[in-house]
Design a protein around this motif. Structure first.
Motif, short mmCIF file in Angstrom:
data_model
loop_
_atom_site.label_atom_id
_atom_site.label_comp_id
_atom_site.label_asym_id
_atom_site.label_seq_id
_atom_site.Cartn_x
_atom_site.Cartn_y
_atom_site.Cartn_z
N PRO A 210 -6.00 -16.55 -31.96
CA PRO A 210 -5.58 -17.78 -33.09
C PRO A 210 -6.20 -17.51 -34.46
O PRO A 210 -7.55 -16.98 -34.60
CB PRO A 210 -6.41 -18.97 -32.23
CG PRO A 210 -7.37 -18.45 -31.21
CD PRO A 210 -6.84 -17.03 -31.05
N LEU A 211 -5.50 -17.67 -35.41
CA LEU A 211 -5.77 -17.51 -36.69
C LEU A 211 -5.79 -18.54 -37.57
O LEU A 211 -5.12 -19.54 -37.41
CB LEU A 211 -4.97 -16.35 -37.12
CG LEU A 211 -4.73 -15.20 -36.47
CD1 LEU A 211 -3.77 -14.11 -37.03
CD2 LEU A 211 -6.00 -14.17 -36.25
N THR A 212 -6.74 -18.45 -38.60
CA THR A 212 -6.69 -19.48 -39.76
C THR A 212 -6.89 -18.84 -41.06
O THR A 212 -7.54 -17.71 -41.23
CB THR A 212 -7.58 -20.32 -39.52
OG1 THR A 212 -7.90 -21.43 -40.76
CG2 THR A 212 -9.39 -19.91 -39.56
N TRP A 213 -6.26 -19.20 -42.12
CA TRP A 213 -6.26 -18.72 -43.47
C TRP A 213 -5.95 -19.76 -44.62
O TRP A 213 -5.46 -20.84 -43.98
CB TRP A 213 -5.51 -17.52 -43.76
CG TRP A 213 -4.07 -17.44 -43.39
CD1 TRP A 213 -3.30 -17.66 -44.69
CD2 TRP A 213 -3.27 -17.77 -42.56
NE1 TRP A 213 -2.01 -18.05 -44.32
CE2 TRP A 213 -1.84 -17.89 -42.91
CE3 TRP A 213 -3.55 -17.57 -41.37
CZ2 TRP A 213 -0.71 -17.97 -42.15
CZ3 TRP A 213 -2.38 -17.71 -40.31
CH2 TRP A 213 -1.03 -17.97 -40.85
N ARG A 214 -6.18 -19.63 -45.75
CA ARG A 214 -5.74 -20.50 -46.80
C ARG A 214 -4.65 -20.00 -47.78
O ARG A 214 -5.02 -18.77 -48.02
CB ARG A 214 -7.06 -20.93 -47.56
CG ARG A 214 -8.17 -21.61 -46.78
CD ARG A 214 -9.21 -22.12 -47.57
NE ARG A 214 -8.92 -23.28 -48.27
CZ ARG A 214 -8.74 -24.53 -47.96
NH1 ARG A 214 -9.13 -24.82 -46.60
NH2 ARG A 214 -8.33 -25.65 -48.62
N GLU A 215 -3.97 -20.64 -48.14
CA GLU A 215 -2.78 -20.25 -49.26
C GLU A 215 -2.86 -21.47 -50.24
O GLU A 215 -2.49 -22.18 -50.11
CB GLU A 215 -1.50 -20.30 -48.34
CG GLU A 215 -1.37 -19.45 -47.32
CD GLU A 215 0.20 -19.06 -46.88
OE1 GLU A 215 1.05 -19.84 -47.52
OE2 GLU A 215 0.34 -18.47 -45.84
N GLY A 216 -3.70 -20.82 -51.41
CA GLY A 216 -4.10 -21.80 -52.25
C GLY A 216 -5.14 -22.87 -51.86
O GLY A 216 -6.22 -22.63 -51.33
N GLU A 217 -4.84 -24.09 -51.79
CA GLU A 217 -5.67 -25.24 -51.32
C GLU A 217 -5.29 -25.72 -50.01
O GLU A 217 -5.71 -26.54 -49.33
CB GLU A 217 -5.75 -26.29 -52.17
CG GLU A 217 -6.34 -26.12 -53.50
CD GLU A 217 -7.56 -25.47 -53.51
OE1 GLU A 217 -8.33 -26.20 -52.70
OE2 GLU A 217 -7.94 -24.74 -54.46
N GLU A 218 -4.14 -25.16 -49.34
CA GLU A 218 -3.57 -25.57 -48.00
C GLU A 218 -4.09 -24.63 -46.73
O GLU A 218 -3.79 -23.43 -46.93
CB GLU A 218 -2.37 -25.53 -47.93
CG GLU A 218 -1.51 -26.12 -46.80
CD GLU A 218 -0.01 -26.11 -46.65
OE1 GLU A 218 0.59 -26.26 -45.70
OE2 GLU A 218 0.51 -25.56 -47.94
N PRO A 219 -4.92 -25.16 -45.91
CA PRO A 219 -5.36 -24.42 -45.01
C PRO A 219 -4.13 -24.06 -43.99
O PRO A 219 -3.15 -25.00 -43.60
CB PRO A 219 -6.45 -25.31 -44.18
CG PRO A 219 -6.00 -26.51 -44.52
CD PRO A 219 -5.40 -26.52 -45.74
N LYS A 220 -4.04 -22.88 -43.52
CA LYS A 220 -2.91 -22.58 -42.41
C LYS A 220 -3.72 -22.03 -40.96
O LYS A 220 -4.58 -21.47 -40.88
CB LYS A 220 -2.08 -21.59 -42.99
CG LYS A 220 -1.47 -21.61 -44.28
CD LYS A 220 -0.14 -22.55 -44.05
CE LYS A 220 0.68 -22.63 -45.33
NZ LYS A 220 1.89 -23.76 -44.95
N ARG A 221 -2.97 -22.55 -40.06
CA ARG A 221 -3.50 -22.01 -38.84
C ARG A 221 -2.18 -21.47 -37.86
O ARG A 221 -1.24 -22.02 -37.93
CB ARG A 221 -4.24 -23.07 -37.82
CG ARG A 221 -5.64 -23.34 -38.68
CD ARG A 221 -6.25 -24.47 -37.81
NE ARG A 221 -5.63 -25.66 -37.69
CZ ARG A 221 -5.79 -26.69 -38.80
NH1 ARG A 221 -6.66 -26.36 -39.87
NH2 ARG A 221 -5.20 -27.58 -38.56
N ALA A 222 -2.50 -20.51 -37.09
CA ALA A 222 -1.48 -20.17 -36.06
C ALA A 222 -2.16 -19.88 -34.71
O ALA A 222 -3.31 -19.29 -34.65
CB ALA A 222 -0.72 -18.69 -36.54
#
Length: 294
Positions: A210-222
């Protein structure tokens, strides 16, 4: 005159057998009603003779007739009970045949989808190759056009790998459906999440954690075991730490056979302790060149 007889399907055969059993049951029931009525008449006659003081010979004859009719009624009752059991078995067989027919129909539709994909793949490959050739065959090629051609070729390889995989999954699902072992997802497919369109700064990969990262100010998770378009800046660190892999990797194909492509995976929560922060991994990799070498 019909020279060729149409071969009956299993459903038609069992339907005909059930109708025959039901018709036999109706005839036996009619005969049983007549026998029961005759038995009642013989009983009344014997009773009347006995009350009237008839001779022993007359009573013997009356009892003999009554026993004959009673034996006939008993035989018919047994035949009716046996016929009822046969009707139950015929209904069960018909139900199984209908269920198998429906499963075969669903499996045929799934196999038709796989065949349609396989027929469309060569046309896609030819079109993608023609597009790459149109961009790169001329001598004065701009860097943007070169990158575009490379992206198209990369997407082509990914699509071919995914097409082969999805055809395998569809045919496996058809086998399970035909055998009656399909999971509920096949019977009631959920809404499929649309994958983000391919971009030049992204790479479609398969997550192993399970991963998380940010694109700009929006957090992303998979979630783990999911296809995701990952920013290429995070890709080296994710690959180095074995948190993702390419779609055409052999282990990814095996994991997809087991877990699927991630369409049913629930996105992990922000407080999930198993989440891997790719931004932190990328920062560590940039801060320590020795980690890149390792």
């Amino acid at each position: 005159m019909a020279f060729f007889k149409r071969e009956l399907s299993p459903v038609a055969i069992f339907e005909r057998a059930l109708k025959d059993k039901q018709a036999t049951r109706r005839k036996l029931d009619e005969r049983l009603v007549v026998a029961e009525k005759a038995l009642d008449e013989q009983r009344m006659l014997a009773e009347t003779l006995a009350k009237a003081g008839a001779s022993n010979a007359q009573l013997d004859r009356a009892e003999a007739k009554m026993r004959v009719v009673e034996d006939k009624a008993k035989t018919l009752r047994a035949a009716v009970a046996e016929c009822d059991e046969q009707i139950v078995l015929a209904e069960r067989a018909l139900g199984e045949a209908v269920a198998q027919r429906d499963r075969d129909k669903a499996a045929n539709e799934i196999e038709a989808v796989a065949a349609a994909i396989e027929q469309a793949v060569p046309r896609f490959e030819i079109g993608a190759a023609a597009l790459v050739d149109a961009v790169t065959r001329s001598k004065p090629v701009m860097s943007e056009a070169t990158r575009f051609g490379a992206d198209v070729d990369e997407i082509r390889r990914e699509v071919l790998a995914m097409a082969e995989l999805i055809c395998w999954e569809l045919r496996s699902a058809a086998v399970r459906t035909r055998a009656g072992n399909a999971n509920i997802a096949l019977l009631a497919p959920p809404e499929i999440r649309q994958l983000p369109p391919p971009e030049s700064d992204r790479q479609m990969v398969y997550t192993l954690s399970p991963l998380t990262w940010r694109e700009g100010e929006e957090p992303k998770r998979a979630a783990a075991f999911t296809m995701v378009a990952l920013p290429k800046g995070l890709l080296p660190a994710a690959l180095q730490h074995q948190h993702v892999d390419y779609l055409n990797a052999r282990r990814v194909q095996t994991l997809m056979h087991v877990h699927g492509s991630g369409q049913l995976q629930v996105e992990p929560g922000a407080d999930d302790p198993a989440l891997v922060d790719l931004d932190a991994l990328a920062s560590e990799a940039q801060a320590s060149p020795q980690a890149d070498v390792a």
